[in-house]
Scaffold this motif. Structure first.
Motif, mmCIF file in Angstrom:
data_model
loop_
_atom_site.group_PDB
_atom_site.id
_atom_site.type_symbol
_atom_site.label_atom_id
_atom_site.label_comp_id
_atom_site.label_asym_id
_atom_site.label_seq_id
_atom_site.Cartn_x
_atom_site.Cartn_y
_atom_site.Cartn_z
ATOM 1 N N ALA A 1 -50.876 -2.701 -67.058
ATOM 2 C CA ALA A 1 -51.374 -3.497 -67.565
ATOM 3 C C ALA A 1 -51.359 -4.885 -66.829
ATOM 4 O O ALA A 1 -52.471 -5.588 -67.008
ATOM 5 N N ARG A 2 -50.470 -5.330 -66.174
ATOM 6 C CA ARG A 2 -50.671 -6.220 -65.175
ATOM 7 C C ARG A 2 -51.802 -6.275 -64.123
ATOM 8 O O ARG A 2 -52.299 -7.246 -63.946
ATOM 9 N N ILE A 3 -51.968 -4.997 -63.674
ATOM 10 C CA ILE A 3 -52.979 -4.905 -62.734
ATOM 11 C C ILE A 3 -54.338 -5.209 -63.620
ATOM 12 O O ILE A 3 -55.398 -5.937 -63.068
ATOM 13 N N VAL A 4 -54.515 -4.498 -64.719
ATOM 14 C CA VAL A 4 -55.520 -4.832 -65.421
ATOM 15 C C VAL A 4 -55.784 -6.456 -65.752
ATOM 16 O O VAL A 4 -56.955 -6.760 -65.873
ATOM 17 N N PHE B 1 -50.071 -6.393 -74.674
ATOM 18 C CA PHE B 1 -50.999 -6.400 -73.372
ATOM 19 C C PHE B 1 -51.226 -8.179 -73.187
ATOM 20 O O PHE B 1 -51.211 -8.705 -72.157
ATOM 21 N N ALA B 2 -51.527 -8.989 -74.329
ATOM 22 C CA ALA B 2 -51.709 -10.350 -74.390
ATOM 23 C C ALA B 2 -50.400 -10.901 -74.006
ATOM 24 O O ALA B 2 -50.463 -11.938 -72.997
ATOM 25 N N GLY C 1 -50.759 2.433 -73.233
ATOM 26 C CA GLY C 1 -49.419 2.748 -74.057
ATOM 27 C C GLY C 1 -49.018 1.525 -74.661
ATOM 28 O O GLY C 1 -47.703 1.741 -74.807
ATOM 29 N N LEU C 2 -49.599 0.483 -75.025
ATOM 30 C CA LEU C 2 -49.182 -0.904 -75.441
ATOM 31 C C LEU C 2 -49.780 -1.194 -76.682
ATOM 32 O O LEU C 2 -50.834 -0.557 -76.880
#
Length: 153
Positions: free
Chosen positions: A13-16, A50-51, A44-45
């Protein structure tokens, strides 16, 4: 900069999230893509996680005084390499690239920062990514294996 377990939903998610902020802002079309593709769920979050990862990334970049000029496409190369290296699973890498592409093209414009991030990810992962076998490929492979087995009996 925080670290996440290798191949974890958070590392992905950090890369996205980097792709999301690479042009210096998050616009409504990018938010719609986040929702439409259920990017958080894909990784998977839940959406709030994600936020939080986006927020944490921004805080980490600010606190570490990392060079981050989204409009110029610059993030400290060592930090970016570390973040990219947290994911080595080929299937997860393909998913991340697909999601990063969706986020970066959501507003019908690729900013320099988005191009630079995509280029860095593809340069790091590109040569090791193998196309996913299609259902047809798997069926043909199965038939060939079956034919060889039948021919030897």
């Amino acid at each position: 900069m925080r670290t996440y377990p290798r191949n974890s939903p958070q590392a992905a998610a950090r890369i996205v999230a980097l792709a999301l902020i690479a042009d210096g802002h998050v616009c409504s079309s990018e938010e719609r893509v986040l929702d439409k593709l259920d990017i958080a769920g894909e990784l998977g979050l839940v959406p709030t996680q994600f936020a939080q990862i986006v927020q944490t990334l921004c805080e980490d970049l600010s606190v570490t005084h990392a060079t981050f000029e989204p409009t110029a496409g610059r993030i400290d190369a060592a930090i970016l390499a570390t973040l990219i290296d947290e994911v080595d699973d080929p299937i997860l890498r393909r998913k991340i690239i697909r999601l990063c592409m969706a986020v970066t093209v959501a507003d019908d414009y690729l900013a320099d920062g988005e191009v630079a991030l995509l280029a860095a990810v593809l340069a790091a992962w590109g040569p090791t990514l193998k196309p996913a076998a299609t259902r047809r490929d798997r069926l043909l492979l199965g038939l060939r294996t079956h034919e060889r087995t039948a021919a030897t009996t």
